[in-house]
Design an enzyme around this catalytic site. Structure first.
Site, PDB file in Angstrom:
ATOM      1  N   HIS A  62       0.961  -0.767  -0.054  1.00  0.00           N
ATOM      2  CA  HIS A  62       0.116   0.215  -0.212  1.00  0.00           C
ATOM      3  C   HIS A  62       1.118   1.432   0.033  1.00  0.00           C
ATOM      4  O   HIS A  62       2.075   1.342   0.766  1.00  0.00           O
ATOM      5  CB  HIS A  62      -1.094   0.057   0.820  1.00  0.00           C
ATOM      6  CG  HIS A  62      -0.790  -0.217   2.802  1.00  0.00           C
ATOM      7  ND1 HIS A  62       0.052   1.003   3.131  1.00  0.00           N
ATOM      8  CD2 HIS A  62      -0.142  -0.802   3.386  1.00  0.00           C
ATOM      9  CE1 HIS A  62       0.516   1.188   4.352  1.00  0.00           C
ATOM     10  NE2 HIS A  62       0.087  -0.362   4.607  1.00  0.00           N
ATOM     11  N   ASP A 164       5.973   2.116   7.210  1.00  0.00           N
ATOM     12  CA  ASP A 164       4.419   1.537   6.839  1.00  0.00           C
ATOM     13  C   ASP A 164       3.889   2.331   6.291  1.00  0.00           C
ATOM     14  O   ASP A 164       3.514   3.665   6.330  1.00  0.00           O
ATOM     15  CB  ASP A 164       3.716   0.842   7.793  1.00  0.00           C
ATOM     16  CG  ASP A 164       2.091   0.984   7.400  1.00  0.00           C
ATOM     17  OD1 ASP A 164       2.136   0.255   6.390  1.00  0.00           O
ATOM     18  OD2 ASP A 164       1.721   0.367   9.009  1.00  0.00           O
ATOM     19  N   GLU A 194      -5.381   1.300   2.481  1.00  0.00           N
ATOM     20  CA  GLU A 194      -5.125  -0.006   3.039  1.00  0.00           C
ATOM     21  C   GLU A 194      -5.579   0.944   4.368  1.00  0.00           C
ATOM     22  O   GLU A 194      -5.791   0.161   5.473  1.00  0.00           O
ATOM     23  CB  GLU A 194      -3.576  -0.647   2.845  1.00  0.00           C
ATOM     24  CG  GLU A 194      -4.114  -1.388   3.348  1.00  0.00           C
ATOM     25  CD  GLU A 194      -3.360  -1.065   4.901  1.00  0.00           C
ATOM     26  OE1 GLU A 194      -2.436  -2.491   5.710  1.00  0.00           O
ATOM     27  OE2 GLU A 194      -2.680  -0.342   5.600  1.00  0.00           O
ATOM     28  N   GLU A 195      -4.840   2.017   4.184  1.00  0.00           N
ATOM     29  CA  GLU A 195      -5.256   2.357   6.455  1.00  0.00           C
ATOM     30  C   GLU A 195      -6.385   3.245   7.321  1.00  0.00           C
ATOM     31  O   GLU A 195      -6.478   3.279   7.915  1.00  0.00           O
ATOM     32  CB  GLU A 195      -3.866   3.388   6.687  1.00  0.00           C
ATOM     33  CG  GLU A 195      -2.527   3.129   6.326  1.00  0.00           C
ATOM     34  CD  GLU A 195      -2.030   2.198   7.164  1.00  0.00           C
ATOM     35  OE1 GLU A 195      -2.581   1.680   8.275  1.00  0.00           O
ATOM     36  OE2 GLU A 195      -0.548   1.820   7.727  1.00  0.00           O
ATOM     37  N   ASP A 217       3.908  -5.824   3.227  1.00  0.00           N
ATOM     38  CA  ASP A 217       3.822  -4.685   4.287  1.00  0.00           C
ATOM     39  C   ASP A 217       4.901  -4.688   5.693  1.00  0.00           C
ATOM     40  O   ASP A 217       5.402  -5.992   5.695  1.00  0.00           O
ATOM     41  CB  ASP A 217       2.137  -5.035   4.370  1.00  0.00           C
ATOM     42  CG  ASP A 217       1.322  -3.501   5.088  1.00  0.00           C
ATOM     43  OD1 ASP A 217       2.723  -2.907   5.823  1.00  0.00           O
ATOM     44  OD2 ASP A 217       0.554  -3.600   5.221  1.00  0.00           O
ATOM     45  N   HIS A 304       3.252   3.452  13.034  1.00  0.00           N
ATOM     46  CA  HIS A 304       2.196   3.934  13.450  1.00  0.00           C
ATOM     47  C   HIS A 304       2.587   4.707  14.243  1.00  0.00           C
ATOM     48  O   HIS A 304       2.104   6.199  14.470  1.00  0.00           O
ATOM     49  CB  HIS A 304       0.653   3.675  13.284  1.00  0.00           C
ATOM     50  CG  HIS A 304      -0.153   2.855  12.647  1.00  0.00           C
ATOM     51  ND1 HIS A 304      -1.122   2.541  11.791  1.00  0.00           N
ATOM     52  CD2 HIS A 304       0.620   2.440  10.977  1.00  0.00           C
ATOM     53  CE1 HIS A 304      -1.408   2.025  11.355  1.00  0.00           C
ATOM     54  NE2 HIS A 304      -0.193   1.664  10.365  1.00  0.00           N
TER      55      HIS A 304
END
Ligand code: CO
Ligand code: ZN
Length: 328
Positions: A62, A164, A194-195, A217, A304
């Site tokens: 992603h 990420d 994606e998130e 990922d 994140h």
């Protein structure tokens, strides 16, 4: 191009969920010399074809990132925001942020807020505007911002806000350059959104209609003090072959093939299970009549947060594994 150069170029490019135009353009530019055909689908996924005989194999990473979206501009010139994906106010506190137009700011909790229970509504973004009118000359409601941090390298370790999943995008771009004799009809897909719930991968899987898919990922680790043991991987342990996460149980044939290839090519691998958190693999597996789906993961600490940290040797192992899979 070197993996780290690609990562730096991607890290400078805007692309939170729903606003991936910038990052898509950059990836397309980097993929163009090595691709047979590139298309952008309706939702904005970038689909890079490398033609070969045989079944259709799709790799997915992603390209969107987590971020914030402006919802209110206050009289004093401060911004209130909503979240794009799993961005935590506690982890974002006092971080620098950047808008697509280059405006910079800092994400700050209110002084009176209880940090241990910090809510997004108790935080604001300070872009240095004197009042609402000046703020509105810089940003408007609906504009998005992302962490504004550099890529830092020390030894084999790399720290950056959006490993990420920009590190996986870089892995696929490196593999694309190295694949000389594809054993399949290949699609390398850079997915959107994606998130916010694996949205782009869902339509990309219908567009490509693959027989086999490998999602690339980052994955959670179990190698830091006070680990919650959500993940199984560790930095420096090699490419992580996904067995399961909360969105998917990988197809045993894909897991076995990845492990056999790694063994025959002496690529270091470890097994990857995430007890919470999903990946594009989950959406792709259920497309059409089902897709044999697996995952190649890059172990990553502090996912994140603005300080995501990975090991470049693991990323290189992932490049080798993806390249070998595409040619075997
Ligand atoms: Co993520
Ligand atoms: Zn991700």
């Amino acid at each position: 191009m070197e993996l780290i150069e690609i990562l730096e170029a991607l890290n400078r490019t805007h692309g939170p969920s729903g606003d991936e135009g910038g990052i898509r353009g950059k990836i397309e530019e980097l993929a163009r010399p090595f691709a047979d055909e590139i298309v952008t689908d309706t939702l904005g996924n970038l689909i890079v074809h490398k033609k070969g005989a045989g079944p259709k194999v799709m790799f997915a990473a992603h390209m969107d990132s987590i971020g914030f979206i402006v919802t209110h501009i206050e009289k004093e010139g401060f911004l209130r925001v909503g979240r794009l994906g799993g961005i935590s106010p506690k982890e974002a506190a006092y971080s620098a942020v950047r808008f697509k137009n280059g405006v910079r700011g800092v994400f700050v909790p209110e002084e009176k807020a209880d940090f241990s229970k910090l809510k997004l509504d108790e935080c604001f973004i300070d872009i240095g505007a004197a009042d609402e009118a000046e703020a509105k000359t810089l940003v408007q409601v609906g504009d998005t911002c992302v962490y504004d941090g550099p890529v830092r390298v020390q030894g084999s370790r790399v720290t950056a806000p959006y490993l990420d999943d920009r590190l996986a995008c870089a892995v696929l771009l490196c593999a694309l350059e190295r694949i000389k004799e594809p054993a399949y009809n290949l699609s390398l897909v850079f997915t959107v959104q994606e998130e916010v719930g694996l949205r782009g991968a869902r339509t990309a899987a219908w567009w490509v209609d693959p027989d086999i898919c490998v999602a690339v990922d980052v994955t959670d680790v179990d190698d830091t003090p006070g680990s919650e043991k959500n993940g199984t991987a560790r930095l420096g342990g090699g490419a992580a072959v996904k067995v399961m996460d909360s969105s998917v149980i990988c197809h045993p044939e894909v897991v076995a093939k990845l492990e056999e290839i790694a063994k025959s090519q002496s690529i270091p691998i470890q097994r990857d299970i995430m007890r919470s958190g999903g990946t594009d693999a989950g959406a792709i597996q259920n497309a059409h009549y089902g897709v044999k789906t697996g995952g190649v993961s890059i172990p990553c600490r502090y996912i994140h947060t603005p300080a995501e940290t990975a090991d470049l040797r693991d990323a290189e192992a992932c490049v080798r594994l993806v390249t070998a899979f595409a040619q075997t």
